[in-house]
Scaffold this active site. Structure first.
Site, short mmCIF file in Angstrom:
data_model
loop_
_atom_site.label_atom_id
_atom_site.label_comp_id
_atom_site.label_asym_id
_atom_site.label_seq_id
_atom_site.Cartn_x
_atom_site.Cartn_y
_atom_site.Cartn_z
N HIS A 92 0.79 -1.19 -0.14
CA HIS A 92 0.15 -0.10 -0.20
C HIS A 92 0.95 1.28 -0.07
CE1 HIS A 92 -3.84 -1.99 0.44
NE2 HIS A 92 -3.42 -2.79 1.21
N THR A 145 15.18 -5.81 1.42
CA THR A 145 14.70 -4.69 1.21
C THR A 145 15.32 -4.14 -0.19
OG1 THR A 145 16.28 -3.43 2.58
CG2 THR A 145 14.13 -4.14 3.53
N ARG A 160 21.92 -7.32 4.76
CA ARG A 160 23.15 -6.96 4.41
C ARG A 160 24.19 -7.90 3.89
NH1 ARG A 160 22.37 -1.94 5.89
NH2 ARG A 160 21.54 -1.18 7.76
#
Length: 165
Positions: A92, A145, A160
């Site tokens: 969203h 991400t 990472r």
């Protein structure tokens, strides 16, 4: 699930596909499974009325994995997807709708690509728009991400790069 009539409803289905009990496949007309794909118990392949979910030959999808393809999802060959992995292709867009409930905000779609031979550890989460490179390893419980380079080993929240293999 997995009878001949259901397999015929898939966009494509290679030889030797194994679909364990409790697997759910939504919008099978937009789902393609390569040869020798394994779908573990209670995995959910959330196809969508547009875009496609493709799974390459020899890929293993663990129990209770959730693969969401609204934004498009391409999984390469010989990919390992651990139990309870979650791959998302939409979110969203709260910035487009300030001061309203997030659930009322418009959806933003972004394709996810999982390169040949990569491996996602148990409970890893891959967010919309990410590419996990060929041969990369994502540690258990990691939240991915951003893009993961080929043959990198990543872990953590956010994930990472720890090293190359």
């Amino acid at each position: 699930m997995g009878g001949p009539e259901f397999l015929a409803s898939l966009q494509a289905c290679g030889e030797g596909v194994v679909i364990e009990a409790g697997v759910l496949i939504f919008h099978p007309e937009n789902v393609s499974l390569g040869a020798r794909v394994y779908l573990g118990h209670y995995a959910i392949l959330k196809g969508y009325y547009k875009n496609e979910l493709t799974v390459g030959d020899g890929t293993w999808i663990g129990q209770a994995a959730f693969l969401h393809a609204a934004g498009g999802l391409h999984i390469g060959r010989d990919v390992g997807i651990g139990p309870h992995v979650c791959v998302l292709t939409s979110t969203h867009d709260e910035a487009a709708a300030p001061r309203m409930p997030v659930m009322d905000a418009p959806l933003r779609f972004a394709k996810v690509e999982l390169g040949d031979g990569c491996d996602l550890g148990v409970g890893a989460i891959v967010l919309p728009g990410v590419t996990v490179g060929e041969g990369a390893v994502v540690g258990a419980g990691s939240v991915v991400t951003r893009d993961v380079p080929p043959y990198a080993v990543v872990a953590g929240n956010p994930a990472r790069v720890l090293r190359s293999r």
